[in-house]
Design a protein around this motif. Structure first.
Motif, PDB file in Angstrom:
ATOM      1  N   ALA A  19      38.696 -34.025 -45.796  1.00 25.65           N
ATOM      2  CA  ALA A  19      38.428 -35.290 -46.499  1.00 25.65           C
ATOM      3  C   ALA A  19      38.442 -35.042 -47.997  1.00 25.65           C
ATOM      4  CB  ALA A  19      37.075 -35.852 -46.080  1.00 25.65           C
ATOM      5  N   GLU A  23      42.706 -36.451 -45.291  1.00 22.36           N
ATOM      6  CA  GLU A  23      42.146 -37.797 -45.486  1.00 22.36           C
ATOM      7  C   GLU A  23      42.164 -38.169 -46.954  1.00 22.36           C
ATOM      8  OE1 GLU A  23      38.097 -38.334 -44.054  1.00 22.36           O
ATOM      9  OE2 GLU A  23      37.678 -39.692 -45.738  1.00 22.36           O
ATOM     10  N   THR A  60      37.844 -42.932 -49.324  1.00 20.36           N
ATOM     11  CA  THR A  60      37.635 -44.273 -49.889  1.00 20.36           C
ATOM     12  C   THR A  60      37.582 -44.253 -51.428  1.00 20.36           C
ATOM     13  OG1 THR A  60      36.269 -44.604 -47.928  1.00 20.36           O
ATOM     14  CG2 THR A  60      36.293 -46.373 -49.547  1.00 20.36           C
ATOM     15  N   PRO A  61      36.865 -43.294 -52.041  1.00 16.97           N
ATOM     16  CA  PRO A  61      36.835 -43.324 -53.512  1.00 16.97           C
ATOM     17  C   PRO A  61      38.224 -43.159 -54.140  1.00 16.97           C
ATOM     18  CG  PRO A  61      35.100 -41.896 -52.649  1.00 16.97           C
ATOM     19  CD  PRO A  61      35.982 -42.243 -51.494  1.00 16.97           C
ATOM     20  N   ASP A  92      41.334 -43.652 -45.502  1.00 13.74           N
ATOM     21  CA  ASP A  92      39.948 -44.058 -45.190  1.00 13.74           C
ATOM     22  C   ASP A  92      39.627 -45.381 -45.885  1.00 13.74           C
ATOM     23  OD1 ASP A  92      37.405 -44.044 -44.194  1.00 13.74           O
ATOM     24  OD2 ASP A  92      36.611 -42.624 -45.673  1.00 13.74           O
ATOM     25  N   LYS A 151      38.095 -47.915 -44.538  1.00 12.57           N
ATOM     26  CA  LYS A 151      36.847 -48.541 -44.042  1.00 12.57           C
ATOM     27  C   LYS A 151      37.022 -50.070 -43.975  1.00 12.57           C
ATOM     28  CE  LYS A 151      33.504 -44.953 -45.427  1.00 12.57           C
ATOM     29  NZ  LYS A 151      34.185 -43.986 -46.289  1.00 12.57           N
ATOM     30  N   HIS A 181      29.374 -40.957 -38.285  1.00 13.86           N
ATOM     31  CA  HIS A 181      29.491 -40.598 -39.703  1.00 13.86           C
ATOM     32  C   HIS A 181      28.181 -40.808 -40.432  1.00 13.86           C
ATOM     33  CE1 HIS A 181      31.622 -41.610 -43.782  1.00 13.86           C
ATOM     34  NE2 HIS A 181      31.022 -40.444 -43.807  1.00 13.86           N
ATOM     35  N   SER A 182      27.687 -39.732 -41.000  1.00 11.78           N
ATOM     36  CA  SER A 182      26.574 -39.829 -41.924  1.00 11.78           C
ATOM     37  C   SER A 182      27.169 -39.827 -43.333  1.00 11.78           C
ATOM     38  CB  SER A 182      25.646 -38.622 -41.691  1.00 11.78           C
ATOM     39  OG  SER A 182      24.790 -38.458 -42.756  1.00 11.78           O
ATOM     40  N   GLY A 183      27.214 -41.003 -43.958  1.00 15.55           N
ATOM     41  CA  GLY A 183      27.846 -41.139 -45.266  1.00 15.55           C
ATOM     42  C   GLY A 183      27.004 -40.498 -46.361  1.00 15.55           C
ATOM     43  N   TYR A 184      27.518 -40.539 -47.578  1.00 16.35           N
ATOM     44  CA  TYR A 184      26.832 -39.870 -48.700  1.00 16.35           C
ATOM     45  C   TYR A 184      25.384 -40.346 -48.832  1.00 16.35           C
ATOM     46  CZ  TYR A 184      31.300 -38.105 -50.595  1.00 16.35           C
ATOM     47  OH  TYR A 184      32.498 -37.461 -50.801  1.00 16.35           O
ATOM     48  N   GLN A 203      23.331 -38.960 -46.070  1.00 15.78           N
ATOM     49  CA  GLN A 203      23.144 -37.511 -46.281  1.00 15.78           C
ATOM     50  C   GLN A 203      22.051 -37.269 -47.317  1.00 15.78           C
ATOM     51  OE1 GLN A 203      26.804 -35.216 -47.007  1.00 15.78           O
ATOM     52  NE2 GLN A 203      27.929 -36.789 -45.908  1.00 15.78           N
ATOM     53  N   ALA A 257      31.917 -36.901 -38.931  1.00 16.01           N
ATOM     54  CA  ALA A 257      32.051 -36.653 -40.366  1.00 16.01           C
ATOM     55  C   ALA A 257      30.692 -36.766 -41.027  1.00 16.01           C
ATOM     56  CB  ALA A 257      32.993 -37.685 -40.984  1.00 16.01           C
ATOM     57  N   GLY A 258      30.571 -36.063 -42.137  1.00 10.99           N
ATOM     58  CA  GLY A 258      29.385 -36.228 -42.964  1.00 10.99           C
ATOM     59  C   GLY A 258      28.602 -34.960 -43.169  1.00 10.99           C
ATOM     60  N   GLY A 259      28.884 -34.277 -44.266  1.00 11.61           N
ATOM     61  CA  GLY A 259      28.070 -33.135 -44.673  1.00 11.61           C
ATOM     62  C   GLY A 259      28.223 -31.885 -43.829  1.00 11.61           C
ATOM     63  N   ILE A 260      29.328 -31.769 -43.096  1.00 15.84           N
ATOM     64  CA  ILE A 260      29.494 -30.579 -42.237  1.00 15.84           C
ATOM     65  C   ILE A 260      29.880 -29.375 -43.093  1.00 15.84           C
ATOM     66  CG2 ILE A 260      30.804 -29.573 -40.319  1.00 15.84           C
ATOM     67  CD1 ILE A 260      31.165 -32.533 -39.328  1.00 15.84           C
TER      68      ILE A 260
HETATM   69  O1  LIG Z   1      33.898 -40.897 -45.735  1.00 18.95           O
HETATM   70  C1  LIG Z   1      33.308 -40.219 -46.526  1.00 18.95           C
HETATM   71  C2  LIG Z   1      32.287 -40.799 -47.442  1.00 18.95           C
HETATM   72  O2  LIG Z   1      31.875 -42.050 -46.939  1.00 18.95           O
HETATM   73  C3  LIG Z   1      32.838 -41.033 -48.836  1.00 18.95           C
HETATM   74  O3  LIG Z   1      33.924 -41.905 -48.804  1.00 18.95           O
HETATM   75  C4  LIG Z   1      33.591 -38.742 -46.606  1.00 18.95           C
HETATM   76  O4  LIG Z   1      34.956 -38.523 -46.603  1.00 18.95           O
HETATM   77  C5  LIG Z   1      32.954 -38.021 -45.408  1.00 18.95           C
HETATM   78  O5  LIG Z   1      31.559 -38.182 -45.478  1.00 18.95           O
HETATM   79  C6  LIG Z   1      33.296 -36.531 -45.354  1.00 18.95           C
HETATM   80  O6  LIG Z   1      32.921 -35.905 -46.545  1.00 18.95           O
HETATM   81  P1  LIG Z   1      31.687 -34.845 -46.599  1.00 18.95           P
HETATM   82  O7  LIG Z   1      30.463 -35.609 -46.237  1.00 18.95           O
HETATM   83  O8  LIG Z   1      31.704 -34.367 -48.025  1.00 18.95           O
HETATM   84  O9  LIG Z   1      32.001 -33.757 -45.614  1.00 18.95           O
END
Ligand SMILES: O=C([C@H](O)CO)[C@H](O)[C@H](O)COP(=O)(O)O
Length: 210
Positions: free
Chosen positions: A6, A30, A33-34, A59, A61, A134-137, A140, A165-168
């Motif tokens: 990502a 990926e 989104t940003p 992505d 969303k 998904h645990s988003g930012y 997290q 996804a999310g902080g792995i």
């Molecule tokens: O989808 C994501 C987040 O919402 C920002 O758009 C990230 O791509 C996703 O969380 C994976 O990134 P990490 O959490 O840095 O592994």
């Protein structure tokens, strides 16, 4: 099991630079989104042109107008497009219908879905290709992980592939792998490392053993 990189906090040249380093070890790249917000679907187009053998996930969303937005991302070169699980069923069904026409795939991002089990069962019946916990930012930052949600979807999803996804990070990857998702998505766990190639290589080695 596959590995998705990502890319979130970079521009198009920065994205290409990172993919150059790690392309040997990832299955999907990926466009986060940003990046889409900053650069538009041009980022998807340019990355696909630069790395034709990699699948590109956009992505987006998607929350509304599923068919139209999947069409635009597919035309830009995306192989997989994300739609939110909290969207209306008609949005998800529209996205799936258009993806079938475009020969692309839909990943449903379950971010902020309150009843993961119930919604995952419903979405699995809609013909989506992936269901991703998904645990988003923001989650997290609050210390919330999506690992328990992965166990839930592994139990109730029969048709779609599962993803997380999310902080792995390298340290948490073995626990994730043990739960058996089809796809592991890693952003900062690779892009935040000094040696990105080494991080991606180690992760790819772990996911490939399954
Ligand atoms: O989808 C994501 C987040 O919402 C920002 O758009 C990230 O791509 C996703 O969380 C994976 O990134 P990490 O959490 O840095 O592994």
């Amino acid at each position: 099991m596959e590995l998705q990189l990502a890319l979130d906090l970079v521009d198009i040249p920065g994205a290409k630079e990172i993919v150059n380093e790690v392309a040997d070890y990832i299955d999907i790249v990926e466009i986060g989104t940003p990046i889409v917000i900053n650069e538009g679907l041009r980022a998807v187009k340019e990355l696909k042109e630069a790395f034709p053998s990699l699948r590109v996930l956009a992505d987006l969303k998607i929350m509304d107008a599923g068919g139209y937005e999947v069409m635009k991302a597919s035309e830009a070169g995306a192989s997989i497009i994300t739609v939110l699980g909290v969207s209306d069923d008609s949005t998800i069904r529209g996205a799936v219908e258009e993806a079938r026409k475009q020969n692309t795939k839909v990943m449903v991002d379950m971010i902020n879905v309150k009843d993961i089990e119930q919604r995952a069962k419903e979405i699995d019946q809609m013909g989506v290709d992936y269901i991703c916990v998904h645990s988003g930012y923001d989650h997290q930052a609050a210390g919330i992980s999506s690992f328990e949600d992965l166990l839930t979807i592994k139990r109730v999803v029969n048709r779609a592939k599962t993803a997380i996804a999310g902080g792995i990070k390298l340290s948490t990857l073995p626990q994730v792998i043990a739960a058996g998702p089809d796809l592991v998505i890693v952003g900062g766990g690779i892009t935040g490392q000094d040696d990105k190639r080494a991080a991606a290589s180690q992760m790819k080695q772990l996911v490939s053993q399954v």
